[in-house]
Design an enzyme around this catalytic site. Structure first.
Site, mmCIF file in Angstrom:
data_model
loop_
_atom_site.group_PDB
_atom_site.id
_atom_site.type_symbol
_atom_site.label_atom_id
_atom_site.label_comp_id
_atom_site.label_asym_id
_atom_site.label_seq_id
_atom_site.Cartn_x
_atom_site.Cartn_y
_atom_site.Cartn_z
ATOM 1 N N LYS A 113 0.869 -1.183 0.000
ATOM 2 C CA LYS A 113 0.000 0.000 0.000
ATOM 3 C C LYS A 113 0.897 1.221 0.000
ATOM 4 O O LYS A 113 2.051 1.160 0.435
ATOM 5 C CB LYS A 113 -0.881 0.006 1.262
HETATM 6 P P1 NAD Z 1 -12.899 7.649 -2.877
HETATM 7 O O1 NAD Z 1 -11.890 8.654 -2.470
HETATM 8 O O2 NAD Z 1 -13.283 7.530 -4.313
HETATM 9 O O3 NAD Z 1 -14.250 7.856 -2.037
HETATM 10 C C1 NAD Z 1 -14.277 7.946 -0.635
HETATM 11 C C2 NAD Z 1 -15.673 8.418 -0.251
HETATM 12 O O4 NAD Z 1 -15.794 8.393 1.180
HETATM 13 C C3 NAD Z 1 -15.993 9.843 -0.667
HETATM 14 O O5 NAD Z 1 -17.341 9.920 -1.089
HETATM 15 C C4 NAD Z 1 -15.830 10.635 0.632
HETATM 16 O O6 NAD Z 1 -16.599 11.838 0.668
HETATM 17 C C5 NAD Z 1 -16.347 9.621 1.614
HETATM 18 N N1 NAD Z 1 -15.926 9.856 2.988
HETATM 19 C C6 NAD Z 1 -14.718 10.221 3.460
HETATM 20 N N2 NAD Z 1 -14.767 10.357 4.793
HETATM 21 C C7 NAD Z 1 -16.027 10.045 5.164
HETATM 22 C C8 NAD Z 1 -16.702 9.998 6.405
HETATM 23 N N3 NAD Z 1 -16.067 10.273 7.543
HETATM 24 N N4 NAD Z 1 -18.003 9.656 6.412
HETATM 25 C C9 NAD Z 1 -18.649 9.366 5.262
HETATM 26 N N5 NAD Z 1 -18.070 9.388 4.080
HETATM 27 C C10 NAD Z 1 -16.770 9.735 4.020
HETATM 28 O O7 NAD Z 1 -12.350 6.254 -2.326
HETATM 29 P P2 NAD Z 1 -12.746 4.781 -2.823
HETATM 30 O O8 NAD Z 1 -11.731 4.354 -3.813
HETATM 31 O O9 NAD Z 1 -14.181 4.726 -3.122
HETATM 32 O O10 NAD Z 1 -12.425 3.937 -1.508
HETATM 33 C C11 NAD Z 1 -13.372 3.790 -0.439
HETATM 34 C C12 NAD Z 1 -12.973 2.586 0.413
HETATM 35 O O11 NAD Z 1 -12.922 1.423 -0.422
HETATM 36 C C13 NAD Z 1 -11.595 2.687 1.067
HETATM 37 O O12 NAD Z 1 -11.625 2.021 2.301
HETATM 38 C C14 NAD Z 1 -10.698 1.931 0.103
HETATM 39 O O13 NAD Z 1 -9.526 1.459 0.720
HETATM 40 C C15 NAD Z 1 -11.641 0.820 -0.295
HETATM 41 N N6 NAD Z 1 -11.310 0.163 -1.555
HETATM 42 C C16 NAD Z 1 -11.106 0.857 -2.705
HETATM 43 C C17 NAD Z 1 -10.797 0.177 -3.885
HETATM 44 C C18 NAD Z 1 -10.568 0.883 -5.173
HETATM 45 O O14 NAD Z 1 -10.183 0.212 -6.145
HETATM 46 N N7 NAD Z 1 -10.809 2.174 -5.266
HETATM 47 C C19 NAD Z 1 -10.705 -1.217 -3.877
HETATM 48 C C20 NAD Z 1 -10.950 -1.904 -2.699
HETATM 49 C C21 NAD Z 1 -11.245 -1.204 -1.539
#
Ligand code: NAD
Length: 423
Positions: A113
């Site tokens: 990561k």
């Molecule tokens: P992103 O940055 O696209 O979106 C994050 C979202 O969370 C945004 O809408 C933001 O406003 C919201 N957010 C942030 N803080 C918050 C809070 N305190 N309360 C409510 N909402 C809040 O990120 P993403 O890529 O969608 O990732 C989200 C999660 O999924 C993370 O834990 C990430 O590690 C996990 N994830 C992502 C991927 C990927 O390929 N993008 C794959 C597996 C897991």
């Protein structure tokens, strides 16, 4: 230029949680202490300074990290996070979870990561590009298609991956498609990659519902986080018959017991709005969102949002961990005790890394698949991992989390033993 330390979403040290989870797995599955001592540590952690010229001519030095947890099963794989509260221990925990996730899915990858301590929303596109290119240069000896392969995570997207790919390729003198995944389609991305984490989470939820004789049809779902994962989850789930009764982003959320118009919420976000000012439903806080009556709660934002203070308020019967580490161990215990079915992160959000694997394979072969093929293969891999986890849960009378980690950790342990300890 000095910056004030941001308020963190982390209540507990996530690396301590990840190591405790490993210790629990070791106890349940009888893992050798010597292996536990290897797997508890990250193989390599690199911290770099990223001096970046801002648009107004000032220079700011950001801090960046890249951590490899384990490479026993193949090159390390894991996203890059841009967030003001990123810490080294958070990145280490996320790297360890990536090792287990890749292993549970049967992918030939280890876990890694990366992250940069920054608020991407306060930086212009050109500032983000300069910072990303300098960060890539600083970690250029750590990454590579046979070595360590980054992907998007919170605060990063396909543009970030395009800049990383280009910076790496410029330094090599030729295009290296396999160096990152989550690239735009025009430069070697995979069809289906954008929606893959959400699709994988849905396949997992459908498999779990199937065990209970239920389906997505009419299922009341609450989704926290409306970024790449949460917004896609909400829209695909709605398309397939679920009723999305609550959504939120960091600004707050909306609730409508009759179902939110997810397409309208997406359009509102695309126009630069936040969910707090989205008119399609009653306005609620993130705390209120977690306590909404629903069948399935899908945390898709950050770690530790469900904890000992609010776990009692959760009313869902299934929790789908689309985010990494969204439940603290105390929340886990409270919900397990109440019989809530928790579909753990390493299983529920692995769709992203599965299709990243497909993208890496397609890049190495320079041969690209159709979207239907990608989605069908994704379904097969995720459903197989679900079935293995479900069977282990039954055999061991344990939680889905412990079962998933058990299957995954044992595979990594076996690879470590088979390879032997160098020298
Ligand atoms: P992103 O940055 O696209 O979106 C994050 C979202 O969370 C945004 O809408 C933001 O406003 C919201 N957010 C942030 N803080 C918050 C809070 N305190 N309360 C409510 N909402 C809040 O990120 P993403 O890529 O969608 O990732 C989200 C999660 O999924 C993370 O834990 C990430 O590690 C996990 N994830 C992502 C991927 C990927 O390929 N993008 C794959 C597996 C897991």
């Amino acid at each position: 230029m000095a910056t004030a330390a941001p308020e963190s979403h982390l209540r507990e040290n996530p690396y301590a949680i990840a190591r405790q989870q490993l210790a629990n797995v070791a106890e349940t599955f009888g893992l050798d202490d010597r292996l536990v001592s290897v797997l508890s540590e990250c193989k390599k952690s690199v911290e770099v300074s990223i001096p970046t010229t801002l648009d107004d001519g000032r220079v700011r030095a950001f801090t960046g990290y890249r951590v490899t947890h384990n490479i026993a099963r193949g090159p390390s794989k894991g996203g890059i996070r841009y967030h003001p509260a990123v810490t080294l221990d958070e990145i280490k925990a996320l790297a360890m979870w990536m090792t287990w996730k890749c292993s549970l899915m049967g992918l030939p990858f280890g876990g890694a990561k990366g992250g940069v301590v920054c608020d991407p929303r306060s930086l212009s596109r050109s500032e983000l590009q300069r910072m990303t290119r300098r960060f890539t240069s600083e970690i250029i000896n750590e990454i590579g298609p046979e070595k360590d392969i980054p992907a998007p995570d919170v605060g990063t997207d396909s543009s970030t991956m395009a800049w990383m790919f280009d910076t790496y390729s410029m330094n090599k003198g030729y295009s290296v498609l396999g160096v990152v995944t989550g690239k735009p389609l025009t430069i070697g991305g995979s069809l289906g990659r954008d929606a893959a984490p959400a699709r994988g989470a849905l396949f997992t939820l459908e498999a779990a519902l199937g065990k209970q004789g239920r389906t997505l049809d009419g299922l009341a779902v609450v989704v926290q986080g409306f970024g790449k994962v949460g917004s896609q989850f909400a829209s695909i789930a709605a398309e397939r018959g679920a009723k999305i009764v609550g959504i939120s982003d960091s600004s707050g959320g909306a609730h409508d017991a009759n179902g939110i118009d997810v397409a309208a919420a997406l359009a509102h976000k695309r126009d630069g709005g936040s969910l707090a000012d989205f008119g399609g439903g009653e306005r609620i806080t993130n705390d209120e969102l977690l306590a909404l009556p629903c069948d399935a709660l899908v945390p898709a934002a950050l770690e530790q949002v469900v904890n000992e203070d609010n776990a009692d308020a959760v009313r869902a019967s299934v929790v789908v961990e689309a985010a990494n580490g969204p439940l603290t161990p105390a929340a886990d215990d409270i919900l397990e005790e109440r019989g809530v079915l928790i579909l753990p992160d390493v299983l529920a959000n692995a769709g992203g890394v599965v299709v990243s694997y497909f993208e890496w394979v397609q890049g190495l072969q320079e041969y690209f698949w159709k979207e239907d093929e990608v989605n069908a293969q994704l379904n097969e891999i995720v459903t197989r991992a679900f079935d293995e986890t479900w069977a282990t849960r039954s055999d061991r009378s344990t939680s889905m989390r412990l079962a998933a980690y058990g299957v995954a950790v044992q595979r990594v342990a076996e690879a470590t033993v088979t390879r032997g300890l160098y020298p």
